[in-house]
Write an enzyme that holds these catalytic residues in place. Structure first.
Site, PDB file in Angstrom:
ATOM      1  N   LYS A 195      17.740  16.774  17.655  1.00 17.69           N
ATOM      2  CA  LYS A 195      17.306  16.385  18.874  1.00 17.69           C
ATOM      3  C   LYS A 195      17.825  15.091  19.497  1.00 17.69           C
ATOM      4  O   LYS A 195      18.161  15.147  20.499  1.00 17.69           O
ATOM      5  CB  LYS A 195      15.900  16.358  18.882  1.00 17.69           C
ATOM      6  CG  LYS A 195      14.982  17.444  18.565  1.00 17.69           C
ATOM      7  CD  LYS A 195      13.626  17.280  18.591  1.00 17.69           C
ATOM      8  CE  LYS A 195      12.901  18.750  18.473  1.00 17.69           C
ATOM      9  NZ  LYS A 195      11.117  18.383  18.369  1.00 17.69           N
ATOM     10  N   VAL A 196      17.749  14.060  18.877  1.00 11.83           N
ATOM     11  CA  VAL A 196      18.281  12.627  19.267  1.00 11.83           C
ATOM     12  C   VAL A 196      19.908  12.919  19.515  1.00 11.83           C
ATOM     13  O   VAL A 196      20.303  12.379  20.244  1.00 11.83           O
ATOM     14  CB  VAL A 196      17.924  11.534  18.623  1.00 11.83           C
ATOM     15  CG1 VAL A 196      18.436  10.254  18.951  1.00 11.83           C
ATOM     16  CG2 VAL A 196      16.349  11.556  18.253  1.00 11.83           C
ATOM     17  N   VAL A 274      20.783   3.985  15.013  1.00 12.34           N
ATOM     18  CA  VAL A 274      19.446   4.069  15.587  1.00 12.34           C
ATOM     19  C   VAL A 274      18.645   5.119  14.886  1.00 12.34           C
ATOM     20  O   VAL A 274      17.474   5.494  15.107  1.00 12.34           O
ATOM     21  CB  VAL A 274      19.289   4.431  17.142  1.00 12.34           C
ATOM     22  CG1 VAL A 274      19.973   3.246  18.023  1.00 12.34           C
ATOM     23  CG2 VAL A 274      20.029   5.733  17.588  1.00 12.34           C
ATOM     24  N   ALA A 275      19.065   5.641  13.680  1.00 10.02           N
ATOM     25  CA  ALA A 275      18.376   6.597  12.861  1.00 10.02           C
ATOM     26  C   ALA A 275      17.684   5.755  11.755  1.00 10.02           C
ATOM     27  O   ALA A 275      16.698   5.325  12.033  1.00 10.02           O
ATOM     28  CB  ALA A 275      19.465   7.534  12.374  1.00 10.02           C
ATOM     29  N   ARG A 276      18.395   5.742  10.702  1.00 16.16           N
ATOM     30  CA  ARG A 276      17.613   5.241   9.343  1.00 16.16           C
ATOM     31  C   ARG A 276      18.303   3.986   8.816  1.00 16.16           C
ATOM     32  O   ARG A 276      19.612   4.353   8.810  1.00 16.16           O
ATOM     33  CB  ARG A 276      17.029   6.298   8.298  1.00 16.16           C
ATOM     34  CG  ARG A 276      16.562   7.438   8.979  1.00 16.16           C
ATOM     35  CD  ARG A 276      15.163   7.232   9.452  1.00 16.16           C
ATOM     36  NE  ARG A 276      14.161   6.720   8.836  1.00 16.16           N
ATOM     37  CZ  ARG A 276      12.916   6.371   9.244  1.00 16.16           C
ATOM     38  NH1 ARG A 276      12.811   6.172  10.483  1.00 16.16           N
ATOM     39  NH2 ARG A 276      12.128   5.851   8.374  1.00 16.16           N
ATOM     40  N   ASP A 300      19.906  -0.740  15.002  1.00 17.84           N
ATOM     41  CA  ASP A 300      18.630  -0.803  15.381  1.00 17.84           C
ATOM     42  C   ASP A 300      17.670  -0.678  14.172  1.00 17.84           C
ATOM     43  O   ASP A 300      16.465  -1.105  14.299  1.00 17.84           O
ATOM     44  CB  ASP A 300      18.059   0.197  16.502  1.00 17.84           C
ATOM     45  CG  ASP A 300      16.727   0.078  16.891  1.00 17.84           C
ATOM     46  OD1 ASP A 300      16.384  -1.000  17.105  1.00 17.84           O
ATOM     47  OD2 ASP A 300      15.995   1.171  16.934  1.00 17.84           O
ATOM     48  N   GLU A 305      13.355  -3.770   6.314  1.00 18.93           N
ATOM     49  CA  GLU A 305      12.614  -4.054   7.639  1.00 18.93           C
ATOM     50  C   GLU A 305      11.287  -4.928   7.402  1.00 18.93           C
ATOM     51  O   GLU A 305      10.349  -4.471   6.925  1.00 18.93           O
ATOM     52  CB  GLU A 305      12.451  -2.862   8.569  1.00 18.93           C
ATOM     53  CG  GLU A 305      13.829  -2.216   8.930  1.00 18.93           C
ATOM     54  CD  GLU A 305      13.619  -1.132   9.765  1.00 18.93           C
ATOM     55  OE1 GLU A 305      12.511  -0.952  10.407  1.00 18.93           O
ATOM     56  OE2 GLU A 305      14.560  -0.557  10.352  1.00 18.93           O
ATOM     57  N   HIS A 324      14.328  -2.215  15.574  1.00 23.99           N
ATOM     58  CA  HIS A 324      13.750  -0.883  15.435  1.00 23.99           C
ATOM     59  C   HIS A 324      12.771  -0.557  16.743  1.00 23.99           C
ATOM     60  O   HIS A 324      11.873  -0.476  16.944  1.00 23.99           O
ATOM     61  CB  HIS A 324      12.903  -0.978  14.336  1.00 23.99           C
ATOM     62  CG  HIS A 324      12.760   0.455  13.622  1.00 23.99           C
ATOM     63  ND1 HIS A 324      12.617   0.786  12.506  1.00 23.99           N
ATOM     64  CD2 HIS A 324      12.765   1.633  14.397  1.00 23.99           C
ATOM     65  CE1 HIS A 324      12.402   2.283  12.362  1.00 23.99           C
ATOM     66  NE2 HIS A 324      12.568   2.652  13.548  1.00 23.99           N
ATOM     67  N   LEU A 325      13.841  -0.830  17.970  1.00 21.89           N
ATOM     68  CA  LEU A 325      13.306  -0.512  19.328  1.00 21.89           C
ATOM     69  C   LEU A 325      13.605   0.681  19.706  1.00 21.89           C
ATOM     70  O   LEU A 325      13.226   1.040  21.153  1.00 21.89           O
ATOM     71  CB  LEU A 325      13.858  -1.456  20.076  1.00 21.89           C
ATOM     72  CG  LEU A 325      13.342  -2.969  20.004  1.00 21.89           C
ATOM     73  CD1 LEU A 325      14.271  -3.734  21.117  1.00 21.89           C
ATOM     74  CD2 LEU A 325      11.921  -3.361  19.866  1.00 21.89           C
ATOM     75  N   GLY A 326      13.933   1.979  18.793  1.00 22.67           N
ATOM     76  CA  GLY A 326      14.353   3.045  19.304  1.00 22.67           C
ATOM     77  C   GLY A 326      13.188   3.777  20.198  1.00 22.67           C
ATOM     78  O   GLY A 326      13.747   4.510  21.080  1.00 22.67           O
TER      79      GLY A 326
END
Length: 588
Positions: A195-196, A274-276, A300, A305, A324-326
């Protein structure tokens, strides 16, 4: 009433199933699956839901219509364990760790954990399943936000926005230092076309970029529909000017970006994640940045974390970093809050949860009878999908159950779910179970069809054999193709042990344990000895061998079970035997 059975006594934890008394779900009398039955709670019989991190107000308002809601933020573990025994459901984001001690402290009252977001790394799924607690997430509401953040990092990195901003705020005016690069005409490799990833690809196309993608199970026509070229992993990382990561964190993708893969990239490549965090080996990325192989990175997410204060990667002048602002837009947070609230409320009401990630409840007698067939179904699916050539795109799967039982006396929903699990789960962060299997398959464009083959004879065994076919794909092992060109594998349960009995047109006899090497060869004396000798010389233990042939002196398929994965050099030696025409290594 039948007593509940501890799942660990009949299934491995990977099956992610729990049981319920047979009177709750008598076979062929009630088709509805009860996930959770809410116990009486305080506050006039309403359940109590604990929310430990900030949730969008729309979600809170929805929860309050159905339950007593306790919003208690920044709880210590001791405080959480004290509160949880009074709660029927718990909703968290990424900051609350929901471990075994939380489930133990709930004393059986906690029925649902809702994760407001996609990742469930902070929830102990094994403990949740053991304690009969359903875990649901909110996987769809933040798709656009994550894609937009990926594009924002891409453009900010290319034009040195963060560094230039810090410079001018420090009173400097150094324009020449922050000359960027244009995006128009550059090649962006999107790794992971879910999706992303697909939304990032759409937006990058709008910026004038040439977009390629690698996802071994994404249909090529889906990529072509938005003007994206589906390529191999090697082509993607070696030709890209920019790489955007959209991969789940699995055993296969952990540290996928490492010294070896960085060495394959263009010098000066730029990477966005911006995944993992765990898909990048952060020490290797630091070395690649220092050497100039990677010109810039925009991150991100991180392996740990929050990252430590003096993290060299975060402090590197060529890295643009965000915490981590995704999913951190007002719209996404409201959407996530509603999605997780609906899932939690539905589960407490006993409704099916399409976003369940661990365990529905199924009848005790069904679990007992189908135990070995459940394992067989998952292993056949896992084996079949490994035979697909990367990039072919799995979109049509057919499952055949051969049985002497009447169709209405054989409930195959669990088997169907396990075939889907075997096909999809190895390449996805999604946990497949009876509840969400069809939903996930449909979401990924995989059409699953079933057929029953009624056999004459005693109905003592529920199933004689299961056949899994994958159509419209290319195979890594041509001998796995049926006469109609489908990948075909077939298996049965022998004395309680799942076994592979057919690959394509060739009959074999293989216990579905460990790993297997399949070889197509000219049927001639000495072949078994040659292969066994190579494996023995390399200290690879052989657990079994089986040979199936069309006719004496013609083609044959040899199946060799091994306890560990042979090295590439060992496999090459096997492939170099003159009489061997093709071979493939498969993890079962």
């Amino acid at each position: 009433m039948a007593t509940s059975l501890n799942l660990s006594s009949i299934f491995s934890s990977s099956s992610r199933l729990v049981t319920t008394p047979s009177s709750v779900f008598p076979i062929r009398q009630r088709r509805r699956i009860i996930l959770v039955t809410s116990s009486s709670s305080g506050g006039g019989g309403k359940p109590t839901i604990l929310v430990t991190e900030k949730l969008g107000q729309a979600g809170i308002d929805l929860l309050k219509k159905y339950a007593n809601v306790d919003c208690s933020y920044d709880l210590s573990l001791e405080e959480l364990c004290t509160k949880i025994s009074l709660c029927d459901a718990l909703i968290v984001r990424s900051g609350t760790k929901v471990g075994r001690d939380v489930f133990e402290s709930s004393r059986g009252r906690l029925k649902v954990v809702g994760r407001a977001g996609v990742g469930i790394d902070n929830v102990d799924l094994a403990a949740a399943t053991e304690y009969g607690c359903l875990v649901v997430n909110a996987p769809t509401a933040n798709t656009v936000a994550a894609a937009e953040h990926g594009i924002a990092l891409l453009t900010a990195m290319a034009r040195n926005i963060a560094q230039a901003d810090a410079s001018i705020k420090a009173g400097k005016w150094t324009r020449n230092k922050y000359v960027g690069v244009s995006l128009v005409g550059k090649t962006l490799a999107v790794l992971g076309f879910g999706k992303v990833g697909s939304e990032v690809a759409r937006r990058a196309r709008g910026l004038g970029m040439h977009v390629i993608t690698h996802d071994p199970y994404a249909p090529a026509d889906r990529a072509r529909a938005i003007g994206v070229e589906l390529v191999s992993f090697e082509v993607a990382i070696s030709t890209a000017d920019f790489i955007s990561l959209h991969l789940p964190l699995t055993a296969a993708t952990s540290k996928m970006m490492n010294d070896v893969t960085f060495a394959m990239m263009k010098k000066g490549v730029r990477i966005v994640n911006v995944a993992r965090g765990g898909v990048i080996d952060e020490e290797a990325l630091l070395r690649a940045l220092d050497s100039g192989i990677v010109a810039q990175a925009a991150l991100d997410v991180f392996t740990v974390e929050p990252p430590v204060k003096d993290n060299k990667l975060v402090l590197h002048e060529s890295v643009t970093a965000t915490p981590h602002l995704g999913a951190s837009t007002m719209e996404a947070q409201e959407g996530v809050s509603i999605e997780v609230a609906e899932a939690v409320i539905g589960a407490l009401r006993g409704e099916l949860a399409a976003t369940a990630v661990n365990a529905p409840m199924v009848p005790l007698e069904v679990l007992r009878e189908l135990k070995p067939y459940v394992v067989l179904a998952e292993k056949l699916g896992r084996l079949a999908v490994q035979l697909v050539t990367g990039g072919s795109g799995v979109n049509a799967v057919k499952v055949t159950y051969a049985s002497s039982r009447a169709p209405d006396d054989l409930d195959t929903r669990l088997l169907r779910a396990m075939v889907i699990k075997g096909i999809i789960e190895p390449i996805s962060s999604v946990f497949i179970n009876l509840v969400n299997s069809d939903y996930i398959a449909k979401q990924r464009g995989v059409k699953i069809s079933e057929e029953r083959m009624v056999l004459d004879g005693s109905p003592e065994n529920p199933i004689e054999y299961i056949t899994v076919r994958i159509a419209n794909v290319e195979s890594r092992f041509a001998s796995a193709l049926s006469e109609s060109g489908e990948i075909k594998v077939e298996g049965r349960v022998k004395q309680g042990v799942p076994s592979l009995t057919k690959v394509g047109l060739f009959g074999v006899d293989v216990s579905l344990e460990g790993s297997v090497i399949l070889c197509r060869q000219v049927d001639q004396p000495g072949m078994i000895g040659k292969v066994a000798s190579i494996l023995g010389d390399e200290n690879v233990n052989v657990s079994f061998m089986s040979v199936g042939r069309i006719a004496p002196g013609k083609q044959a398929v040899m199946a060799i079970g091994v306890d560990e994965q042979p090295s590439k050099e060992t496999l090459k030696k096997i492939g170099d035997i003159p009489a061997i025409e093709e071979f493939v290594f498969l993890k079962l």
